[in-house]
Scaffold this motif. Structure first.
Motif, PDB file in Angstrom:
ATOM      1  N   ASP A   1       0.842  -1.181   0.000  1.00  0.00           N
ATOM      2  CA  ASP A   1       0.000   0.000   0.000  1.00  0.00           C
ATOM      3  C   ASP A   1       0.885   1.241   0.000  1.00  0.00           C
ATOM      4  O   ASP A   1       1.825   1.352   0.790  1.00  0.00           O
ATOM      5  N   GLY A   2       0.624   2.137  -0.879  1.00  0.00           N
ATOM      6  CA  GLY A   2       1.367   3.376  -0.927  1.00  0.00           C
ATOM      7  C   GLY A   2       2.612   3.333  -1.779  1.00  0.00           C
ATOM      8  O   GLY A   2       3.259   4.356  -1.976  1.00  0.00           O
ATOM      9  N   GLU A   3       2.938   2.181  -2.269  1.00  0.00           N
ATOM     10  CA  GLU A   3       4.137   2.097  -3.105  1.00  0.00           C
ATOM     11  C   GLU A   3       3.809   2.449  -4.549  1.00  0.00           C
ATOM     12  O   GLU A   3       2.694   2.207  -5.019  1.00  0.00           O
ATOM     13  N   SER A   4       4.793   2.956  -5.203  1.00  0.00           N
ATOM     14  CA  SER A   4       4.623   3.283  -6.629  1.00  0.00           C
ATOM     15  C   SER A   4       5.785   2.670  -7.396  1.00  0.00           C
ATOM     16  O   SER A   4       6.743   2.157  -6.800  1.00  0.00           O
ATOM     17  N   LEU A   5       5.695   2.783  -8.697  1.00  0.00           N
ATOM     18  CA  LEU A   5       6.787   2.261  -9.519  1.00  0.00           C
ATOM     19  C   LEU A   5       8.089   2.956  -9.175  1.00  0.00           C
ATOM     20  O   LEU A   5       9.157   2.347  -9.137  1.00  0.00           O
ATOM     21  N   GLU A   6       7.965   4.247  -8.898  1.00  0.00           N
ATOM     22  CA  GLU A   6       9.167   5.019  -8.606  1.00  0.00           C
ATOM     23  C   GLU A   6       9.843   4.533  -7.324  1.00  0.00           C
ATOM     24  O   GLU A   6      11.058   4.334  -7.290  1.00  0.00           O
ATOM     25  N   THR A   7       9.028   4.321  -6.303  1.00  0.00           N
ATOM     26  CA  THR A   7       9.627   3.903  -5.029  1.00  0.00           C
ATOM     27  C   THR A   7      10.227   2.515  -5.136  1.00  0.00           C
ATOM     28  O   THR A   7      11.294   2.243  -4.579  1.00  0.00           O
ATOM     29  N   ILE A   8       9.551   1.704  -5.879  1.00  0.00           N
ATOM     30  CA  ILE A   8      10.072   0.337  -6.034  1.00  0.00           C
ATOM     31  C   ILE A   8      11.355   0.360  -6.854  1.00  0.00           C
ATOM     32  O   ILE A   8      12.341  -0.296  -6.516  1.00  0.00           O
ATOM     33  N   ALA A   9      11.314   1.146  -7.935  1.00  0.00           N
ATOM     34  CA  ALA A   9      12.505   1.239  -8.784  1.00  0.00           C
ATOM     35  C   ALA A   9      13.677   1.787  -8.006  1.00  0.00           C
ATOM     36  O   ALA A   9      14.821   1.339  -8.143  1.00  0.00           O
ATOM     37  N   GLU A  10      13.353   2.749  -7.169  1.00  0.00           N
ATOM     38  CA  GLU A  10      14.422   3.353  -6.365  1.00  0.00           C
ATOM     39  C   GLU A  10      14.982   2.331  -5.371  1.00  0.00           C
ATOM     40  O   GLU A  10      16.195   2.230  -5.174  1.00  0.00           O
ATOM     41  N   ARG A  11      14.095   1.582  -4.781  1.00  0.00           N
ATOM     42  CA  ARG A  11      14.533   0.616  -3.790  1.00  0.00           C
ATOM     43  C   ARG A  11      15.456  -0.442  -4.406  1.00  0.00           C
ATOM     44  O   ARG A  11      16.431  -0.870  -3.821  1.00  0.00           O
ATOM     45  N   TYR A  12      15.094  -0.837  -5.603  1.00  0.00           N
ATOM     46  CA  TYR A  12      15.897  -1.890  -6.241  1.00  0.00           C
ATOM     47  C   TYR A  12      16.963  -1.330  -7.180  1.00  0.00           C
ATOM     48  O   TYR A  12      17.620  -2.076  -7.900  1.00  0.00           O
ATOM     49  N   ASN A  13      17.038  -0.020  -7.172  1.00  0.00           N
ATOM     50  CA  ASN A  13      18.090   0.626  -7.955  1.00  0.00           C
ATOM     51  C   ASN A  13      18.016   0.287  -9.444  1.00  0.00           C
ATOM     52  O   ASN A  13      18.999  -0.085 -10.076  1.00  0.00           O
ATOM     53  N   ILE A  14      16.823   0.342  -9.939  1.00  0.00           N
ATOM     54  CA  ILE A  14      16.659   0.158 -11.388  1.00  0.00           C
ATOM     55  C   ILE A  14      15.781   1.270 -11.917  1.00  0.00           C
ATOM     56  O   ILE A  14      15.174   2.020 -11.157  1.00  0.00           O
ATOM     57  N   GLN A  15      15.724   1.343 -13.204  1.00  0.00           N
ATOM     58  CA  GLN A  15      14.936   2.404 -13.808  1.00  0.00           C
ATOM     59  C   GLN A  15      13.472   1.993 -13.901  1.00  0.00           C
ATOM     60  O   GLN A  15      13.148   0.818 -14.102  1.00  0.00           O
ATOM     61  N   VAL A  16      12.631   3.002 -13.792  1.00  0.00           N
ATOM     62  CA  VAL A  16      11.187   2.748 -13.899  1.00  0.00           C
ATOM     63  C   VAL A  16      10.846   2.129 -15.245  1.00  0.00           C
ATOM     64  O   VAL A  16      10.027   1.201 -15.354  1.00  0.00           O
ATOM     65  N   SER A  17      11.531   2.627 -16.274  1.00  0.00           N
ATOM     66  CA  SER A  17      11.232   2.117 -17.614  1.00  0.00           C
ATOM     67  C   SER A  17      11.531   0.619 -17.719  1.00  0.00           C
ATOM     68  O   SER A  17      10.838  -0.127 -18.395  1.00  0.00           O
ATOM     69  N   ASN A  18      12.564   0.229 -17.020  1.00  0.00           N
ATOM     70  CA  ASN A  18      12.896  -1.192 -17.030  1.00  0.00           C
ATOM     71  C   ASN A  18      11.836  -2.012 -16.326  1.00  0.00           C
ATOM     72  O   ASN A  18      11.485  -3.118 -16.750  1.00  0.00           O
ATOM     73  N   LEU A  19      11.347  -1.441 -15.229  1.00  0.00           N
ATOM     74  CA  LEU A  19      10.274  -2.133 -14.508  1.00  0.00           C
ATOM     75  C   LEU A  19       9.045  -2.290 -15.394  1.00  0.00           C
ATOM     76  O   LEU A  19       8.404  -3.335 -15.429  1.00  0.00           O
ATOM     77  N   ILE A  20       8.750  -1.231 -16.108  1.00  0.00           N
ATOM     78  CA  ILE A  20       7.569  -1.257 -16.991  1.00  0.00           C
ATOM     79  C   ILE A  20       7.767  -2.284 -18.094  1.00  0.00           C
ATOM     80  O   ILE A  20       6.876  -3.087 -18.398  1.00  0.00           O
ATOM     81  N   ARG A  21       8.952  -2.248 -18.662  1.00  0.00           N
ATOM     82  CA  ARG A  21       9.216  -3.180 -19.761  1.00  0.00           C
ATOM     83  C   ARG A  21       9.248  -4.626 -19.273  1.00  0.00           C
ATOM     84  O   ARG A  21       8.681  -5.519 -19.869  1.00  0.00           O
TER      85      ARG A  21
END
Lengths: 398, 306
Positions: free
Chosen positions: A351-371
């Protein structure tokens, strides 16, 4: 806070076994799959080795050949080859090698370690082929959970979440270990007895090159889907510095399930608002090189790892070569030397997490997460499953 | 038994004595063999067969020696008697595929189809079919029964394939010949091939040719067999329906029938073992012959097609 309770590792197999020509099945009378394994402890590891033994009885088919060639039509078996059971019934016996390695620290007592076949089913797509599916579990593995500041959650809420949260089908196999995946570190494998042929080797080597190259390929296996994703910037996939131990499924790199829209594991947003969920981050490892004793001319399917796609892959191959399809199981579990491999984590969005926070946590780019997750929009919902690619260092393997 | 004096008088021998009483006679004209016959029609058919065979093949055979009155058959108390030259030295077939192939080709195309005596037609009775249909298993099947049942199922498979091939070949005229049981019927006298005909019923079909080919394959191998088949084919076309019928004959599990018949009342384990070994040997011989013949026919078929 750490507490322990027994748990199990579950995985599924989907396998095709071809019978020899002239020994096709008219009627399958019985079929069973039983583990025949030994457990050995060495160097802080516990090795479960042996095989899954498939055995059964069938009424052989008395077949006629439609071939124009006399040589094909007229062959018959020698007296020695004509072996029948008590009731004039043919016997099926087939062994699927199995090799599971678990860190000793994950097991309380070796006596509690069991390999069981929880479910088993089969189909006969043709008189000469048996397609079987089975759920196999290794029980007696320590359930261990450590609270982490960043992953703090209320235990009560977690329990409630089980009630509210309808897990995607593909995660049913993780049912008993959804939480403890964070702490686990083990891999299982099966090896094939025969040596790989040159063709397979070539194919394999080409796959290794593919994996080692700029384009990193990750395979994610689910019950009903599999997909692959190419990553161009491997450097960004840094090993996550968490205390979670990865779940490593050493698989044959030859497995390359094709992506199909209908089976795409699109993370399903949970419709209902839910209490805080446990975040599970199992890591799936892929070893780019097979064990020296392994042959990899088969396809394998692991339910946790996309048996359906691999199954289709296998089906396609089966039409071209029976030999290639004779022993699919072990391939999915083929161990590699693991000099270099990648892993894949799963993350359940909180709850409350976004792609950005997750990407930041795992040190990857949001675009990569999306792809990677084939998202159509830059939004994720609570409870949604995301796949996090990371690069695994050799030392981090279990 | 005929007396020596009577035989000397009939055949004009000056001196004679029995080497084997009533069977082998030693005379100043060589060793002779007496053959007793119980059916006049059969002996007359054999007289005709051997004459024709000698004429068409140019080979020496155990023809009936004529009496001083020109008769081929003499009458005795027990039936009819014929006298033949006795030749015992075995002929070596090695590297003689051309000559022997031609002989067998003519042997099977002799064309003595009008037979006034009882003939042996293995397909006339349906014993094999009956045994192939019945399971040998019971609730408390012995190891022997389980073995037999396994063989029965495979035999049935062979039988069905043979039947299918035979039906496709068409029910055309099959040869009727003097039965051949072994290549050892071929002897050598004064450096010449001498064929010893057996006295059994005329045989319809390809059983005798099967025996010849089975033994040939065992003795001289597949390459030699193919050469022999090529030569036979020149006289007796195996590329046509004869070849297919021959293949069907080789596929038909006669050894299974023999095994069942012979072991029906056998309860001694050792005796069963002997029969089982014989079955295994014959079965394997059939398997190898069928395989070789199939390959030869495939090649022959391709040549015809091209």
């Amino acid at each position: 806070m750490t507490y322990e309770q027994p748990s199990s590792l579950a995985f599924s197999i989907k396998e095709s076994v071809w019978l020899r020509e002239g020994e096709e099945i008219d009627e399958l009378l019985s079929l069973a799959l039983e583990p025949d394994i030994s457990i050995r402890e060495a160097d802080d590891q516990v090795f479960i080795r042996g095989s899954l033994l498939l055995f059964g009885e069938y009424k052989p088919k008395e077949q006629d050949s439609n071939s124009n060639s006399y040589s094909d039509q007229i062959s018959f078996r020698s007296v020695e080859e004509v072996t029948m059971s008590d009731d004039g019934i043919g016997m099926i016996r087939h062994s699927f090698p199995l090799d599971v390695t678990i860190p000793r620290e994950k097991i309380n007592r070796l006596e509690d370690l069991y390999v069981t076949v929880d479910a088993f089913d089969y189909e006969l797509p043709g008189k000469g082929c048996i397609e079987l599916e089975a759920n196999v579990s290794v029980s007696g593995i320590k359930h261990e959970r450590t609270e982490e500041p960043e992953d703090t959650y209320d235990e009560q809420q977690d329990e409630e979440s089980d009630d509210y949260y309808t897990r995607p089908q593909e995660y049913n196999d993780f049912s008993s270990e959804r939480e403890e995946m964070n702490e686990r570190s083990f891999h299982f494998e099966a090896v094939r007895e025969a040596a790989a042929d040159d063709e397979t080797k070539d194919e394999y080597e080409s796959r290794v090159e593919e994996i080692k190259g700029e384009s990193k390929e990750f395979q994610n296996y689910e019950r009903n889907a599999a997909f692959e994703q190419h990553y161009e910037e491997e450097d960004q996939y840094e090993q996550e510095e968490n205390n979670e131990e990865p779940v490593s499924y050493n698989t044959d790199p030859e497995i390359e399930p094709e992506y199909e829209g209908e089976t795409e594991p699109e993370p399903e947003p949970e419709p209902a608002p839910e209490p805080e969920l446990v975040r599970s981050e199992p890591t799936v490892n892929f070893s780019p090189q097979p064990s020296p004793v392994s042959a990899v001319e088969e396809t394998h399917e692991l339910e946790e790892e996309g048996e359906e796609e691999a199954g289709r892959d296998q089906t396609e191959k089966s039409s071209s070569s029976k030999d290639e399809n004779a022993l699919y199981l072990t391939k999915m579990l083929t161990k590699g030397d693991q000099e270099e491999f990648s892993k894949l984590r799963m993350c359940i969005v909180q709850d409350g997490e976004s792609l950005e926070t997750i990407a930041e946590r795992y040190n990857i780019q949001v675009s990569n997460l999306i792809r990677m997750n084939r998202l159509n929009e830059e939004r994720v919902a609570e409870g949604q499953i995301l796949y996090i690619p990371v690069k695994q260092t050799p030392t981090s393997k279990s | 038994m005929l007396s020596l004096e009577y035989l000397q008088e009939c055949y004009g021998f000056n001196h004679s004595k029995w080497k084997i009483n009533g069977e082998i006679l030693d005379t100043e004209k060589g060793v002779k063999r007496l053959t007793n016959w119980t059916e006049e029609k059969r002996v007359r058919w054999h007289v005709q067969w051997r004459d024709q065979l000698a004429e068409k093949t140019g080979c020496l055979t155990n023809r009936m020696i004529q009496t001083i009155h020109g008769e081929r058959i003499i009458l005795s108390d027990a039936g009819w008697v014929t006298l033949h030259d006795e030749v015992t030295s075995l002929f070596s077939y090695k590297n003689r595929e051309n000559e022997i192939g031609a002989f067998f080709g003519r042997y099977f195309s002799l064309g003595m189809q009008d037979v006034d005596t009882e003939i042996n037609d293995p397909y006339a009775n349906n014993k094999l079919k009956i045994y192939l249909q019945q399971s040998f298993l019971t609730k408390n099947s012995t190891e022997e029964m389980r073995f037999l049942e396994g063989i029965r199922r495979e035999s049935r498979l062979r039988y069905n394939k043979a039947k299918e091939i035979k039906e496709k070949a068409g029910g055309k005229q099959e040869p009727i010949v003097a039965p051949i049981r072994s290549l050892d019927q071929g002897k050598v006298v004064y450096g010449q091939f001498y064929w010893t005909n057996l006295k059994g019923r005329p045989e319809k079909g390809y059983g005798s040719l099967r025996n010849v080919l089975t033994e040939w394959l065992q003795r001289y191998g597949q390459t030699s067999l193919f050469s022999l088949l090529n030569e036979i084919d020149k006289e007796f076309s195996l590329k046509g329906y004869h070849g297919k019928n021959l293949l069907a004959e080789c596929l038909t599990p006669w050894e299974f029938l023999e095994y069942v018949m012979k072991t029906r009342d056998v309860h001694e384990k050792d005796e069963l073992l002997v029969w089982k070994e014989k079955l295994t040997y014959q079965w394997e011989a059939s398997r190898l012959l069928v395989k070789a013949l199939g390959e030869w026919l495939d090649v022959a078929q391709e040549k015809v097609t091209v």
